[in-house]
Design a protein around this motif. Structure first.
Motif, PDB file in Angstrom:
ATOM      1  N   ASP A  67      14.999  50.602  23.116  1.00 51.08           N
ATOM      2  CA  ASP A  67      15.656  50.408  21.820  1.00 51.08           C
ATOM      3  C   ASP A  67      16.730  49.336  21.954  1.00 51.08           C
ATOM      4  N   LEU A  68      16.527  48.195  21.291  1.00 47.51           N
ATOM      5  CA  LEU A  68      17.486  47.086  21.322  1.00 47.51           C
ATOM      6  C   LEU A  68      18.253  46.985  20.011  1.00 47.51           C
ATOM      7  N   THR A  69      18.495  48.119  19.374  1.00 49.79           N
ATOM      8  CA  THR A  69      19.246  48.150  18.120  1.00 49.79           C
ATOM      9  C   THR A  69      20.746  48.095  18.408  1.00 49.79           C
ATOM     10  N   PRO A  70      21.474  47.122  17.844  1.00 46.18           N
ATOM     11  CA  PRO A  70      22.933  47.083  18.029  1.00 46.18           C
ATOM     12  C   PRO A  70      23.592  48.321  17.410  1.00 46.18           C
TER      13      PRO A  70
ATOM     14  N   GLY B 181      25.129  49.085  23.430  1.00 45.65           N
ATOM     15  CA  GLY B 181      24.402  48.707  22.229  1.00 45.65           C
ATOM     16  C   GLY B 181      24.775  47.355  21.662  1.00 45.65           C
ATOM     17  N   TYR B 182      24.792  46.314  22.499  1.00 50.14           N
ATOM     18  CA  TYR B 182      25.041  44.973  21.964  1.00 50.14           C
ATOM     19  C   TYR B 182      24.462  43.909  22.890  1.00 50.14           C
ATOM     20  N   LEU B 183      24.168  42.748  22.314  1.00 51.55           N
ATOM     21  CA  LEU B 183      23.668  41.601  23.057  1.00 51.55           C
ATOM     22  C   LEU B 183      24.835  40.998  23.829  1.00 51.55           C
ATOM     23  N   SER B 184      24.750  41.001  25.148  1.00 53.93           N
ATOM     24  CA  SER B 184      25.909  40.621  25.951  1.00 53.93           C
ATOM     25  C   SER B 184      25.876  39.183  26.459  1.00 53.93           C
ATOM     26  N   SER B 185      24.693  38.540  26.479  1.00 51.82           N
ATOM     27  CA  SER B 185      24.649  37.147  26.909  1.00 51.82           C
ATOM     28  C   SER B 185      23.344  36.492  26.477  1.00 51.82           C
TER      29      SER B 185
END
Length: 339
Positions: free
Chosen positions: A29-32, A295-299
């Motif tokens: 699960d890549l949901t922020p 739960g967030y895109l870090s890079s």
């Protein structure tokens, strides 16, 4: 034997299933996940280099330039933001503040045409540095920006556009859980993004005629642009998912002069009787990381190449043909840390 043979024949088709049916792979699960009060430190940077590959002008079949046009440019920029989430609605940020701590954009390069050369080295001032802007997105998607910086002259509407509520780049993430190794399609709503930009510009310092022309041009370019992008989760280690991206962008416009005439109807009668077209292609690849626990895109680290070709012709007693080609490379880095 009579009893065993039918049983054996019935079970043979099930043998491959018995071998292959292992436990189902858990989806990722890549949901922020956002909550009011979260603070993010966001750093963005880009680089771009470009070169003039060709500029040619032919009059009645005779070369007028002899390849005597050359040049190139380099551009780079960095932005450091501090974002504080103030409200969340349906899993998306509905209100936040964005403080621009640092911002620098610079251009260097040279152009040499027919023996006449010019060098340039410019830095673009970013008036938003040191300012804090509150952004509110209502239930209809309308965006309101307000400069809440203390002891400072408020930014104008055009300057407020430097501040975005899309700093987390959610549009490149899948909307449903995905399996490791299975590509997913990236399909951001470009029309929505462009609509937000243009609606904000309607109240900016741009003259109404210029804003309308820009909107028409941008709309035409968006209609002519095709984007194919996929992402693939290639691994998960210590709670961080690695995603590899591949992106291809193409834009083809056969009637540039008609587009200009449509965007600027008052000046259409002054345009020469000419035909012109443009094609643009870009390809990029990159790697991103997503913090599954937080739960967030870090890079993100992306790099790619682009090519632009323009050609045209006109007849004003003489047959004039012209074409130009420009190509280069670009890169983008993005890092986020949550306090």
């Amino acid at each position: 034997m009579k009893t065993t043979l039918p049983i054996l024949l019935c079970t043979l088709p099930l043998a491959p299933l018995a071998v292959s049916n292992g436990p189902a792979q858990d989806k990722i699960d890549l949901t922020p996940r956002y909550e009011a009060g979260q603070t993010y430190d966001i750093s963005q940077s880009f680089t771009m280099t470009g070169d003039i590959d060709e500029v040619a002008v032919m009059v009645d079949g005779q070369d007028q330039l002899g390849g005597a046009v050359e040049g190139g440019m380099e551009a780079e920029g960095t932005t450091v933001l501090v974002e504080v989430v103030q409200g969340v609605r349906d899993g998306k940020i509905s209100q936040l503040t964005v403080t621009m701590d640092e911002a620098e954009v610079g251009f260097t390069g040279s152009v040499n045409a027919m023996g006449q050369g010019e060098d340039f080295d410019e830095t673009v001032d970013m008036p938003g540095v040191g300012h804090t802007v509150q952004i509110t997105i209502d239930e209809d998607g309308e965006i309101k920006r307000e400069d809440i910086t203390e002891d400072a002259e408020p930014l104008g509407d055009a300057e407020l556009l430097q501040f975005s509520h899309r700093n987390h780049l959610d549009m490149i993430l899948p909307t449903e859980p995905v399996e490791e190794g299975a590509p997913f399609e990236v399909s951001p709503d470009w029309e929505e993004l462009m609509g937000e930009m243009m609606s904000a510009m309607d109240s900016s310092d741009v003259e109404p005629e210029a804003a309308a022309a820009m909107e028409a041009m941008m709309g035409a370019f968006m209609d002519a642009t095709e984007l194919e992008a996929t992402g693939t989760v290639t691994g998960v280690e210590e709670g961080v998912a690695t995603i590899e991206y591949e992106v291809t962008i193409t834009c083809s416009i056969d009637d540039l002069m008609g587009l200009v005439a449509e965007a600027m109807p008052e000046e259409a009668g002054q345009l020469p009787p000419a035909e012109a077209g443009m094609t643009m292609t870009a390809e990029m690849t990159g790697v991103a990381t997503f913090d599954l626990g937080a739960g967030y895109l870090s890079s993100i680290n992306m790099a790619g190449e682009f090519q632009v070709d323009v050609d045209g012709n006109m007849n004003m007693g003489q047959e004039i043909e012209a074409n130009a080609a420009f190509s280069g490379e670009f890169g983008m880095e993005y890092t986020v840390e949550r306090r």
